[in-house]
Write a protein that holds these residues in place. Structure first.
Motif, short mmCIF file in Angstrom:
data_model
loop_
_atom_site.label_atom_id
_atom_site.label_comp_id
_atom_site.label_asym_id
_atom_site.label_seq_id
_atom_site.Cartn_x
_atom_site.Cartn_y
_atom_site.Cartn_z
N PHE A 1 26.58 -0.25 -18.32
CA PHE A 1 25.76 0.11 -19.46
C PHE A 1 25.46 -0.85 -20.47
N ARG B 1 12.64 -3.77 -21.61
CA ARG B 1 11.66 -2.90 -21.27
C ARG B 1 10.86 -2.58 -22.46
N TYR C 1 14.93 -12.30 -27.15
CA TYR C 1 14.32 -11.82 -25.56
C TYR C 1 14.84 -12.65 -24.57
N PHE D 1 17.33 -11.37 -21.25
CA PHE D 1 17.24 -11.01 -19.75
C PHE D 1 18.28 -12.18 -19.03
N HIS E 1 21.26 -10.02 -19.56
CA HIS E 1 21.14 -8.96 -18.37
C HIS E 1 21.45 -9.33 -17.07
N MET F 1 25.06 -8.12 -15.17
CA MET F 1 24.76 -7.30 -13.83
C MET F 1 25.10 -7.95 -12.70
N LEU G 1 27.47 -5.92 -10.38
CA LEU G 1 27.23 -5.66 -9.20
C LEU G 1 28.17 -6.19 -7.73
N TRP H 1 19.75 -16.38 -15.81
CA TRP H 1 20.79 -16.21 -14.90
C TRP H 1 20.86 -17.31 -14.34
N TYR I 1 6.68 -11.35 -11.42
CA TYR I 1 7.22 -9.75 -11.47
C TYR I 1 7.11 -9.27 -10.05
N HIS J 1 14.89 -5.86 -7.67
CA HIS J 1 15.37 -4.75 -8.30
C HIS J 1 15.28 -3.67 -7.10
N GLN K 1 5.72 -3.13 -10.99
CA GLN K 1 5.97 -4.51 -11.10
C GLN K 1 5.46 -5.45 -10.01
N ARG L 1 7.63 -13.86 -14.69
CA ARG L 1 8.62 -13.30 -15.20
C ARG L 1 9.18 -13.99 -16.46
N ARG L 2 10.08 -13.45 -17.02
CA ARG L 2 10.74 -14.16 -18.12
C ARG L 2 9.86 -14.57 -19.32
N LEU M 1 15.06 6.57 -15.82
CA LEU M 1 16.26 6.10 -14.90
C LEU M 1 17.36 6.01 -15.94
C1 HEA Z 1 22.61 -6.01 -10.34
C2 HEA Z 1 21.47 -6.26 -10.69
C3 HEA Z 1 20.77 -5.69 -11.77
C4 HEA Z 1 20.38 -4.22 -12.29
C5 HEA Z 1 21.30 -2.87 -11.89
C6 HEA Z 1 19.42 -4.31 -12.89
C7 HEA Z 1 18.94 -3.23 -13.55
C8 HEA Z 1 17.57 -2.85 -14.37
N1 HEA Z 1 16.83 -4.05 -14.50
FE1 HEA Z 1 17.13 -6.05 -14.31
N2 HEA Z 1 17.57 -7.95 -13.46
C9 HEA Z 1 18.61 -8.45 -12.88
C10 HEA Z 1 19.33 -7.79 -12.18
C11 HEA Z 1 19.63 -6.34 -12.43
N3 HEA Z 1 18.85 -5.33 -13.18
C12 HEA Z 1 18.36 -9.83 -12.72
C13 HEA Z 1 19.44 -10.90 -11.93
C14 HEA Z 1 17.29 -10.31 -13.36
C15 HEA Z 1 16.82 -11.67 -13.71
C16 HEA Z 1 17.37 -12.33 -14.94
C17 HEA Z 1 16.61 -13.79 -15.41
O1 HEA Z 1 15.56 -13.70 -15.03
O2 HEA Z 1 17.44 -14.57 -15.49
C18 HEA Z 1 16.91 -9.05 -14.06
C19 HEA Z 1 15.65 -8.97 -14.85
C20 HEA Z 1 15.06 -7.83 -15.37
C21 HEA Z 1 13.58 -7.94 -15.84
C22 HEA Z 1 12.82 -8.91 -16.05
C23 HEA Z 1 12.91 -9.71 -17.26
C24 HEA Z 1 11.84 -10.90 -17.41
O3 HEA Z 1 11.69 -11.60 -16.42
O4 HEA Z 1 11.47 -10.91 -18.38
C25 HEA Z 1 13.41 -6.53 -16.03
C26 HEA Z 1 12.12 -5.96 -16.69
O5 HEA Z 1 11.81 -4.89 -16.53
C27 HEA Z 1 14.55 -5.78 -15.62
C28 HEA Z 1 14.75 -4.40 -15.98
C29 HEA Z 1 15.74 -3.70 -15.25
C30 HEA Z 1 15.97 -2.39 -15.63
C31 HEA Z 1 15.00 -1.47 -16.11
C32 HEA Z 1 17.20 -1.84 -14.99
C33 HEA Z 1 17.82 -0.44 -14.76
O6 HEA Z 1 17.97 -0.06 -13.36
C34 HEA Z 1 18.96 -0.29 -15.79
C35 HEA Z 1 19.24 1.12 -15.59
C36 HEA Z 1 20.41 1.35 -16.55
C37 HEA Z 1 20.41 1.86 -17.70
C38 HEA Z 1 19.05 2.30 -18.33
C39 HEA Z 1 21.69 2.18 -18.43
C40 HEA Z 1 21.84 3.22 -19.07
C41 HEA Z 1 22.41 3.54 -20.25
C42 HEA Z 1 22.46 3.89 -21.55
C43 HEA Z 1 21.05 4.47 -21.50
C44 HEA Z 1 23.19 3.86 -22.40
C45 HEA Z 1 22.72 3.01 -23.43
C46 HEA Z 1 23.70 2.09 -23.76
C47 HEA Z 1 24.61 2.03 -24.86
C48 HEA Z 1 24.11 2.57 -26.35
C49 HEA Z 1 25.84 1.08 -24.84
N4 HEA Z 1 15.83 -6.60 -15.22
#
Ligand code: HEA
Ligand code: HEA
Ligand code: CUA
Ligand SMILES: [Cu+2]
Lengths: 236, 544, 326, 95
Positions: B45, B55, B71, B75, B78, B82, B87, B142, B384, B391, B441, B451-452, B474
């Motif tokens: 979470f 987003r 920002y 990421f 994140h 993650m 994971l 990351w 992207y 993803h 994307q 990206r980034r 989602l």
């Molecule tokens: C296991 C791995 C994993 C998972 C599950 C996710 C899940 C998600 N990721 Fe992620 N992502 C990565 C691994 C992962 N990502 C990695 C490795 C990168 C690259 C980083 C880098 O470039 O260094 C990345 C980068 C990345 C980017 C690109 C950023 C950029 O390059 O600028 C984006 C943009 O849309 C994104 C979106 C999402 C979204 C929308 C989800 C969704 O699936 C998430 C859904 C979950 C929720 C929405 C949670 C719900 C919870 C709540 C609503 C409660 C709120 C909480 C509180 C109040 C405490 N991720």
């Protein structure tokens, strides 16, 4: 590996060391032995990362590696190799003593191992101190002016030489860290050996500690030629 | 073996002891699994929350919600949270931990105390990560690329690096425990060819954890030493090669993606078999393809470096090797599909997730083939398109697999059923929200959006708006299970030992299982997935 | 509406069509596979829905099927590999007569120098139809020079040169992005590639206030840094005569032979001792830290010009080979 | 692991061999063998390592196939790491 009183009570039926989820002592011993070997496999890869870096830079910057290697003290290096292999012998004999139930001998051999291990670390400390005095420690005051003067034929580039010394410290440092952990482990083993925990029926911890110790020895067996013996032949 | 009536009084691993101590000092693999479940959900979470902020920032082309530095930290963390704190441990440390001993008829994992140690290491690493986060975060991506991470970033790289280092040892020990357990603790009669595919998948995963993780551990140590003590191993000013870092990083991090997907594949095999009431088609091929993926996964890493400045020859070698890994993946997809043939198929929540997995993993995997293609990767790398690719596999694939597994074994873990209708609804919401978030994307990537990027040219906006909209859907899809799982702990319908009528030793013990899993060690005389010998249960949750 | 919602990047280079073709092929292939798999699943799950009294039929597997769905995908994969590899070769093999442009990346800007001496920041003007080769290096971290309309991208590394090339085919202004994450203003490290008709380009060139060509600047620098004290145009100097060196193999003291490309010249200046020319002593001073990346570029351009027929403005580096190629 | 107790004579024998090899490898490094210096040094190191593994770590007499498999796979993956990275480094600046 357990020797707590609680478990002794609850498992009288199969002797003090057997954990509840194993069927037999045999199974337990095979299990932890496999675990140790797997752990050593991960250690191979751990050092492997540094060996990879070493291999690449050695091919690229052979001259600086040669010069850096020459600046290491081969006598201390050899002595340390001898010391460490000696400690491997005492460990191996220690396992044997445990197998035969010779408690006193076991304690003596473990103590000897500790002494040798600490000797190794002491010698290592001397070598590092020498490097400090010579300004061969990477960082602000790093300089290999002395090597440039001594080996004009090798055309040393100070910066590339720093890579050699970085690797030297990373590799021997990681090795020494493993030695320190080994010493801690052996202190524990010695204490229990002295208390009489180990005997022909149960000597697994000694055996496992031994495996670890030998492994650390093997790493050194490679570090010695890779760091000290790159190029000692007479310069043209 | 208790079968029919389960009295609430029956002693099980949950009610045997009470109190915080009995949890924090437990060596019971089932309790440790629950400790992991709670901590992993927490990190999911946090990571998801960051994803939502990402987003939201990308809703408009201008960088208007957070600062650029913020920002970048979002990421980075994140990704790190993650990957390393959600994971990678997700399925192995929760479901694997809980089920492997039961599936092989053992009382516990081979090394219960090491198992507990793993969890503490995970928590220590996680705490350090959180500390790095509240202290101001990390902004290297990351991937920690040098020399940005070693010489230019002034954020908490050392803390984050050490956090991942520590969590890495947790992962190594978990893998070690599984390998040892599978070799040494199998019940009599349980030969390798009778092992559930879930166990095979975890075995393959563990091999990667054992042999890959140490490499990233030492690599991060070298980065930390370079930052703190000015050792120069990756430093271009000294003639060091920044690409060396990338080689070492990806030597682990590519195989690591299979740490994330293989366990999910194991879950899918179990779920598909159960809900089509069939042995998995081509059991042997599916089992061996797990090992194949694990091994081939180690020889493809430089496909992340096609434009990084590696030699043309090595790019060719790594590209062709990358395609090899598609073959065992294809074998799995085709065998799963074939399993449905002439089955007797029902659609409970786990099955919906499993079918979702197959579809989304296929899309993610096929787009991996785009990336492995040299000429095309030059254009789409670091856009992207890559984000969408992974993803699709990690969220659409691995997380869906995780959800499938959680729902499938929830009655085993808690002794109670989750509300089936809500489960199916959530699965549907996740599926829709997911595709809306990540499909646009792919297009963004091919259009060239890097990206980034904190801000971006306006022509990319509409697709980004769609993506952001999807992510909120989602979020709902993930919050729902959170709520109804908690609800079910109290109000869920109490179930029998085997509510799905599933094969597998874990279903032969009571729900929740007793501390030592089985009253007496079972003896296995049957093949895995002997569904022809198990009666179909007539339960409400299996109705269509 | 639709002009604000483009779904395809403009294609404006000689290879963009090739990349698009592969992309379309892969998209169609994926579509076919996905549809086939989805459809099969849908058919199976409807046809074999659980029914009272109908049991599943236990099937163990089929070796011919396993072989088929391993070998056929494998063959398709090899096709994709080969296709991608061919395009990659094109992307990494600049034509021999490319115009050369030097790029220095730093946090967070692109500094660009034409061989003719024009300098630009975050902008690159090129004529339509000319092969242009970029020789790039970074002053700090890794960046990446990405032009989506040209379908090209190459990371820009500190400590060495990397190169990429393109031939623009359509006039217009296109995005230049930094595609490798490089710190705070990574997303601000963007610019424009302006592709002009030949005549416009010449006008632009003439309008610019270039202070001499890159090579002539290099020649001046060569004097100021005192290089000619050793590098003379006869064979009497303490250092080798640099005329005709570039683009040819050089025999080193340790017996190796290396190609005198841009990276070699760069290294020869920054850390001369790393590769010592056969027959010479390693007396050349280390210039690391004494020259900026821009100065280094002009020195390299000068050394290169010593190996070219003193012809027109185009620096046609005959036989220039860069980095890992062929 | 097993109950097998090995004679102490064998341990001393191995130890003496290792000592001799240590001295030999140090001494040989002073002699100019061209490229063979490295080869000799690494061969001796490998031989020493094998002795330690086989005898001190009891792999020769007292361990099952699985142990050998673990060792083999560790070395195999190490070789993958080294060789596949070297493909890049050895061909990067080819003319
Ligand atoms: C296991 C791995 C994993 C998972 C599950 C996710 C899940 C998600 N990721 Fe992620 N992502 C990565 C691994 C992962 N990502 C990695 C490795 C990168 C690259 C980083 C880098 O470039 O260094 C990345 C980068 C990345 C980017 C690109 C950023 C950029 O390059 O600028 C984006 C943009 O849309 C994104 C979106 C999402 C979204 C929308 C989800 C969704 O699936 C998430 C859904 C979950 C929720 C929405 C949670 C719900 C919870 C709540 C609503 C409660 C709120 C909480 C509180 C109040 C405490 N991720
Ligand atoms: C769980 C995670 C996971 C998994 C399983 C995969 C699986 C694959 N990945 Fe992915 N990948 C990531 C996570 C994952 N990846 C991440 C996180 C990144 C980015 C990291 C970063 O930079 O931050 C990445 C990046 C990445 C790149 C680098 C992109 C770039 O930065 O330029 C490449 C390039 O080759 C790639 C390829 C592949 C391939 C070929 C597979 C294969 O294993 C897929 C195999 C599956 C199939 C092929 C589908 C099933 C097959 C069929 C249905 C057969 C039928 C098909 C035909 C006959 C055509 N991935
Ligand atoms: Cu420069 Cu990103
Ligand atoms: Cu990968």
């Amino acid at each position: 590996m357990s020797n707590s009183a609680v478990q002794t009570e609850s498992h009288e039926s199969h002797g003090p060391e057997l954990l509840h989820h194993f069927v037999s002592a045999e199974q337990q011993r095979n299990t932890v032995s496999l675990a140790m070997w797997l752990f050593l496999a991960t250690e191979v890869m751990f050092f492997g990362g540094m060996f990879c870096a070493y291999l690449i830079y050695r091919t690229w910057y052979y001259a600086e590696f040669a010069a850096g290697s020459r600046s290491l003290n081969i006598w201390l290096g050899t002595v340390n190799t001898v010391v460490l292999i000696g400690s491997s012998l005492t460990v191996a004999l220690g396992v044997r003593a445990a197998q035969m139930g010779k408690r006193k001998l076991l304690v003596v051999l473990l103590l000897l191992t500790l002494v040798l291990g600490l000797t190794f670390l002491g010698v290592k400390a001397i070598e590092w101190h020498d490097k400090y005095v010579e300004h061969h420690i990477p960082g602000a005051s790093f300089s290999v002016a002395d090597l440039v003067r001594e080996y004009p034929q090798l055309h040393i580039d100070q910066r590339h030489a720093q890579i050699f010394f970085s690797l030297y410290f990373a590799m021997t440092g990681m090795h020494a860290l493993h030695m320190v952990i080994g010493v801690g482990l052996f202190l524990y083993l010695t204490y229990h050996a002295w208390k009489g925990t180990y005997g022909p029926k149960y000597y697994t911890p000694i055996e496992l500690g031994g495996l670890y110790w030998h492994f650390v020895d093997i790493i050194w067996i490679y570090l010695f030629p890779l760091l000290y013996l790159i190029d000692r032949k007479p310069l043209k | 073996m208790a079968t029919a009536a389960v009295s609430a009084e029956r002693e099980n691993y949950l009610n045997k002891e009470y109190g915080i101590r009995s949890w924090l000092l437990t060596t019971d693999h089932k309790r440790i699994a629950l400790l992991y479940l709670v901590s992993i959900t927490f990190f999911f979470f946090i990571g998801g929350f960051m994803a939502l902020l990402i987003r939201l920032e990308l809703l408009t082309p201008a960088g208007d919600l957070v600062l650029a530095d913020t920002y970048n930290k979002l990421f980075t963390m994140h990704g790190q949270i993650m990957v390393f704190f959600f994971l990678i441990p997700s399925i192995p440390a929760t479901l694997g931990n809980f089920l492997i001993p039961m599936m092989i008829g053992a009382k516990d994992l081979a090394l219960p105390r090491i198992n507990l140690l793993s969890w503490y290491l995970y928590i220590a690493g996680g705490a350090l990560m959180l500390y790095a986060m509240v202290e101001g975060g990390v902004d290297t991506g990351w991937t920690f690329y040098t020399p940005l991470s070693t010489a230019f970033s002034n954020t908490h790289v050392v803390e984050a690096g050490l956090a991942i280092f520590i969590a890495g040892f947790s992962s190594i020990l978990t893998g070690l425990n599984f390998v040892v357990t599978v070799h040494r603790m199998r019940a009599p009669g349980l030969t390798w060819s009778r092992l559930p595919l879930f166990v095979w998948a975890h075995y393959a995963t563990s091999v990667i954890q054992l042999l890959g993780t140490p490499v990233i551990a030492i690599t991060l140590v070298l980065v930390v030493l370079e930052r703190t003590l000015h050792l120069g191993i990756f430093d271009p000013n000294l003639g060091g090669d920044p690409l060396l870092f990338q080689h070492l990083f990806w030597f682990y991090s590519h195989p690591a993606v299979y740490i994330m997907i293989l366990p999910a594949m194991g879950v899918v095999s179990e779920v598909l078999a159960c809900f089509s009431r069939k042995r998995i088609f081509g059991y042997g091929a599916v089992a061996l393809s797990s090992i194949g993926i694990a091994v081939i996964g180690f020889i493809v890493w430089a496909h992340h470096m096609f434009v990084a400045g590696i030699s043309l020859y090595s790019a060719l070698v790594f590209s062709i090797l990358t395609y090899l890994v598609g073959v065992p993946s294809a074998i799995k997809v085709f065998n799963w599909t074939a399993t449905l043939y002439k089955g007797s198929i029902s659609f409970a929540t786990p099955m919906l997730y499993a079918l979702g997995f197959i579809g989304l993993f296929t899309i993610g995997g096929l787009t991996g083939l785009f990336l492995a293609s040299l000429g095309l990767d030059v254009h789409v790398t670091d856009t992207y398109f890559v984000i969408a690719h992974f993803h699709y596999i990690m969220v659409g694939g691995a997380v869906m697999g995780y959800m499938a597994g959680l729902h499938f074994w929830w009655p085993k873990i808690t002794g109670r059923m989750y509300p089936e209708w809500w489960g199916r609804l959530a699965a549907l919401i996740v599926f829709i929200g997911f595709n809306l978030t990540f499909f646009p994307q792919f297009i963004l990537g091919y259009m060239g959006m890097p990206r980034r990027y904190w801000q971006y040219p306006p022509e990319f906006q509409i697709l980004n708006v769609m993506s952001t909209a999807g992510s909120t859907i989602l979020a709902v899809g993930y919050l729902l299970p959170m709520v109804y799982f908690m609800w079910s702990l109290r109000y869920g319908k109490v179930v029998g030992d085997n509510p799905w009528g599933a094969a597998g030793l874990e279903w032969k013990t009571s729900s929740p299982p007793p501390t030592f899993n089985f009253d007496e060690t079972p003896e296995v005389t049957w093949e895995a997935y002997n569904y022809d010998q198990i009666p179909v249960p007539k339960e409400a949750w299996l109705e269509q | 509406m639709i002009e604000h919602f483009p779904l395809w990047p403009p294609g404006a280079s000689s290879i963009s069509g090739n990349v698009d073709a592969l992309y379309i092929f892969l998209t169609l292939l994926s579509l076919v596979m996905t549809v086939a798999i989805f459809a099969t699943i849908l058919v199976f799950v409807t046809k074999y829905r659980r029914r009272e009294g109908v049991d599943a039929e236990q099937i163990h597997g089929s070796v011919p099927l396993e072989l088929a769905w391993s070998i056929i995908p494998m063959m398709i994969f090899m096709l994709i590999f080969a296709w991608g590899a061919v395009i990659y070769f094109q992307e990494r093999t600049p034509p021999r007569t490319s115009a050369e442009v030097y790029v220095v990346a730093k946090q967070w800007m692109w500094k660009i120098e034409h061989a003719e001496g024009q300098r630009e920041i975050n902008e690159l003007h090129v004529p339509v139809g000319r092969d242009v080769r970029l020789i790039m290096t970074s002053q700090d971290v890794i960046h990446s020079f990405y032009v989506p309309a040209f379908r090209i991208k190459q990371d820009v590394l500190p400590g060495r040169y990397t190169t990429e090339w393109f031939r623009a085919t359509k006039p217009g202004t296109y995005h230049l992005f930094c595609a490798e994450y490089c710190g705070t203003a990574h997303s601000g490290m963007i610019g424009d590639i302006v592709v002009m008709e030949q005549s416009d380009y010449e006008a632009w060139m003439a309008g610019g206030k270039a202070n001499g060509t890159l090579a002539s600047n290099g020649a001046d620098l060569f004097q100021t840094l005192g290089c000619p004290t050793c590098h003379r145009t006869d064979s009497q100097g303490r250092g080798p005569n640099l005329i005709g060196v570039f683009g040819k193999p050089v025999l080193l003291e340790d017996g190796r032979t290396v190609m005198a490309d841009e990276n070699y010249v760069r290294e020869s200046i920054l850390s001369p001792a790393a590769k010592v020319v056969n027959g010479y002593k390693p007396i050349m001073p280390v210039f690391q830290g004494l020259v900026t990346d821009e100065q280094l570029n002009s020195l390299v351009a000068y050394v290169k010009s010593l190996s070219q027929p003193p012809a027109g403005t185009q620096s046609a580096a005959a036989g220039t080979k860069m980095g890992p190629k062929e | 692991m097993s109950e097998h107790v090995m004679s102490s004579k064998m341990y001393y024998g191995i130890w003496i061999t290792l000592m001799v090899l240590t001295v030999v490898t140090a001494a040989v490094s002073f002699i100019d063998l061209g490229p063979f210096n490295t080869i000799v040094a690494l061969s001796i190191a490998t031989f020493k390592a094998i002795l330690v593994v086989l005898f001190f770590m009891h792999v020769k007499y007292a361990s099952e196939k699985l142990t050998k498999l673990v060792i083999a796979s560790a070395l195999f993956f190490l070789v993958l790491l080294l060789s596949l990275s070297m493909i890049d480094y050895l061909t990067r600046y080819l003319a």
